[in-house]
Design a protein around this motif. Structure first.
Motif, short mmCIF file in Angstrom:
data_model
loop_
_atom_site.label_atom_id
_atom_site.label_comp_id
_atom_site.label_asym_id
_atom_site.label_seq_id
_atom_site.Cartn_x
_atom_site.Cartn_y
_atom_site.Cartn_z
N ILE A 331 0.82 -1.22 0.00
CA ILE A 331 0.00 0.00 0.00
C ILE A 331 0.85 1.26 0.00
O ILE A 331 0.55 2.24 -0.70
N THR A 332 1.92 1.28 0.77
CA THR A 332 2.73 2.49 0.92
C THR A 332 3.89 2.58 -0.06
O THR A 332 4.47 3.65 -0.26
N GLY A 333 4.28 1.45 -0.66
CA GLY A 333 5.42 1.47 -1.58
C GLY A 333 6.75 1.34 -0.88
O GLY A 333 7.80 1.36 -1.51
N SER A 334 6.72 1.19 0.45
CA SER A 334 7.95 1.03 1.22
C SER A 334 7.67 0.12 2.40
O SER A 334 6.81 0.42 3.23
N GLY A 335 8.39 -0.99 2.46
CA GLY A 335 8.19 -1.90 3.57
C GLY A 335 9.07 -1.60 4.76
O GLY A 335 8.94 -2.22 5.80
N ASP A 336 9.98 -0.62 4.63
CA ASP A 336 10.95 -0.36 5.69
C ASP A 336 10.32 0.10 7.00
O ASP A 336 10.59 -0.46 8.06
N SER A 375 4.40 -3.37 -5.15
CA SER A 375 3.67 -2.10 -5.07
C SER A 375 3.80 -1.26 -6.35
O SER A 375 4.91 -1.05 -6.86
N PRO A 376 2.69 -0.72 -6.85
CA PRO A 376 2.75 0.12 -8.06
C PRO A 376 3.29 1.52 -7.79
O PRO A 376 3.63 2.24 -8.72
N ILE A 377 3.38 1.90 -6.51
CA ILE A 377 3.87 3.25 -6.20
C ILE A 377 5.28 3.24 -5.61
O ILE A 377 5.78 4.28 -5.20
N ALA A 378 5.91 2.06 -5.58
CA ALA A 378 7.29 1.99 -5.10
C ALA A 378 8.21 2.67 -6.12
O ALA A 378 7.96 2.64 -7.33
N MET A 389 8.32 2.38 -20.60
CA MET A 389 7.25 3.26 -21.10
C MET A 389 5.87 2.61 -20.99
O MET A 389 5.10 2.57 -21.94
N VAL A 390 5.59 2.07 -19.80
CA VAL A 390 4.28 1.49 -19.51
C VAL A 390 3.77 2.04 -18.19
O VAL A 390 4.52 2.67 -17.43
N ASN A 391 2.49 1.80 -17.89
CA ASN A 391 1.90 2.23 -16.63
C ASN A 391 2.41 1.32 -15.52
O ASN A 391 2.45 0.09 -15.69
N PRO A 392 2.79 1.88 -14.35
CA PRO A 392 3.27 1.04 -13.23
C PRO A 392 2.29 -0.07 -12.84
O PRO A 392 2.72 -1.15 -12.41
N MET A 393 0.98 0.18 -13.02
CA MET A 393 0.00 -0.85 -12.67
C MET A 393 0.14 -2.08 -13.57
O MET A 393 -0.17 -3.21 -13.15
N GLU A 394 0.62 -1.88 -14.80
CA GLU A 394 0.83 -3.01 -15.70
C GLU A 394 1.93 -3.93 -15.17
O GLU A 394 1.90 -5.14 -15.37
N VAL A 395 2.91 -3.32 -14.53
CA VAL A 395 4.00 -4.10 -13.93
C VAL A 395 3.47 -4.91 -12.75
O VAL A 395 3.75 -6.11 -12.60
N THR A 396 2.67 -4.25 -11.90
CA THR A 396 2.09 -4.91 -10.73
C THR A 396 1.17 -6.06 -11.13
O THR A 396 1.16 -7.12 -10.48
N LYS A 397 0.38 -5.86 -12.18
CA LYS A 397 -0.54 -6.91 -12.62
C LYS A 397 0.22 -8.19 -12.98
O LYS A 397 -0.20 -9.30 -12.66
#
Length: 417
Positions: A331-336, A375-378, A389-397
């Motif tokens: 959710i936050t993009g950072s697990g630290d 995470s798509p926002i990491a 050159m793609v949407n981060p959500m495509e990587v997460t999917k």
């Protein structure tokens, strides 16, 4: 106290999700809880204690110093291009090979964003020119950005070692098999996803090619892994003389880099100390803030209440140790921040749940790291998505199922250890 404290903790999580600065949020929440709990001075004591934790500072800062030396001398670039030259010869192994190669690079360079930038700049064009879909190429690089768990300089390894009263290498020795199992699971799963989606071939790349004329210096490429090799050989007693501390291995690595690259000792020293400062500013600051946050929770009785509640159902704790940090990391993009707070507040009491601090700390570490990986926002996700050159959500999917399966397999191995 418990109700008010819980509200503050929930608000803290929401603010972290909204991408407010983790350090500021954790410090403010910790101070607020300390004041309400009537123990404001305990907050400042926790701040002082965290900022002078010798074991953590020496491991983290020296590792970051060495990483900056690798960047300054371009040794990291030589390592990445060397691995790319090998992978080009085995196209059928390209996707899992890139995951493993990125994981290997992240072991030597323990920064997910830094690894994503260095590895992605070479591997993504390589895969795309081989016919792999851009989003799948980005997913392969991103899936390997948790190799830092096997790096002795990783903050969580050092922290778990501290609360467990064991060495950092003992912690890595405990969870390395779970990490390898999760890596193999992620590699195979992602390759299957690529096959099902028919994204493993057929893409026609345009204007994206790696430096075909880049001349790899093998000695330069070896430099980033020298400290890791020294520490592993020493810890496993293969070469007893190599048994040494993390800072010693990092300094030796930097000295050897001077000899191999013939770079000015002054420039190497400046880079090393600049990296140490960066390590304190970017990593130790999170540890300090997490320590203050936990002190605030303690002053309001939240840690004790949570521990008592979990003691009534230890089985839940074994699941929560990995799943909780995983969800927050996603959710936050950072697990630290989540992992640090969990380990300081809960893992120290692992014996109450029928687990060891090393076991529980490793599960939280794996969960938080994999949560950030998906995470798509990491930062690392945004970097590889930008390169492809793609949407981060495509990587997460594409990484969704492989990383979740990796979490399940890794957690099961740790739970059975």
């Amino acid at each position: 106290m418990t109700i008010v404290g819980s509200i503050i903790v929930i608000a803290t999580i929401i603010l972290l999700i909204m991408k407010y600065d983790a350090k500021v949020v954790l410090l403010a929440a910790g101070l607020l809880m300390g004041i309400i709990g009537g123990q404001p001075m305990e907050i400042f004591k926790a701040f002082e204690k965290s900022m002078t934790s010798a074991g953590l500072i020496s491991s983290i800062c020296s590792c970051m110093g060495f990483a900056l030396v690798m960047r300054y001398t371009s040794c990291d670039k030589h390592l990445v291009n060397f691995l790319a030259s090998i992978l080009k010869r085995v196209p059928f192994f390209l996707i899992p090979g890139v995951v493993i190669a990125t994981y290997f690079i992240n072991m030597a360079l323990p920064s997910a964003a830094g690894t994503a930038a260095a590895a992605g700049a070479v591997f993504i064009p390589l895969m795309m020119s081989s016919g792999i879909h851009p989003a799948m190429a980005a997913a392969a690089v991103k899936a390997g950005t948790y190799g830092s768990m096997l790096n002795p300089g990783l903050v969580h390894n050092a922290f778990v070692a501290k609360i467990s009263n064991v060495s950092t290498m003992d912690v890595i020795g405990f969870h390395y098999s779970a990490n390898i199992a999760s890596l193999i699971t992620a590699c195979v799963s992602l390759a299957i996803v690529a096959f099902i989606m028919k994204e493993y071939k057929g893409y026609v790349a345009k204007n994206l090619e790696i430096e075909s004329n880049f001349k790899v210096n093998v000695l330069y490429a070896i430099m980033p892994i020298i400290p890791i090799v020294i520490l592993l050989l020493g810890a496993t007693a293969i070469i007893p003389a190599f048994k040494m501390s993390v800072p010693a291995a990092m300094v030796i690595g930097a000295i050897l880099t001077i000899l191999v690259t013939r770079t000015s000792p002054k420039a190497i020293a400046n880079s090393f100390f600049d990296g140490m400062g960066e390590g304190y500013a970017k990593i130790m600051s999170i540890i300090i803030a997490a320590g203050v946050f936990v002190a605030g929770m303690t002053s309001m009785g939240l840690v004790e209440a949570f521990t008592v509640a979990m003691m009534d159902n230890p089985a839940v704790m074994k699941v929560a140790a990995a799943v909780g940090p995983f969800l927050l990391g996603f959710i936050t993009g950072s697990g630290d921040a989540a992992t640090m707070a969990f380990n300081e507040a809960i893992s120290a009491h692992a014996a109450d749940f029928g687990m060891t601090p090393v076991q529980m700390g490793s599960m939280a570490m794996l969960g938080g790291t994999l949560g950030r990986t998906i995470s798509p926002i990491a930062g690392a996700t945004i970097i590889v998505a930008g390169l492809a050159m793609v949407n981060p959500m495509e990587v997460t999917k594409r990484n969704g199922i492989p990383i979740i399966l990796a979490l399940i397999v890794g957690s099961v191995v740790l739970a059975m250890s």
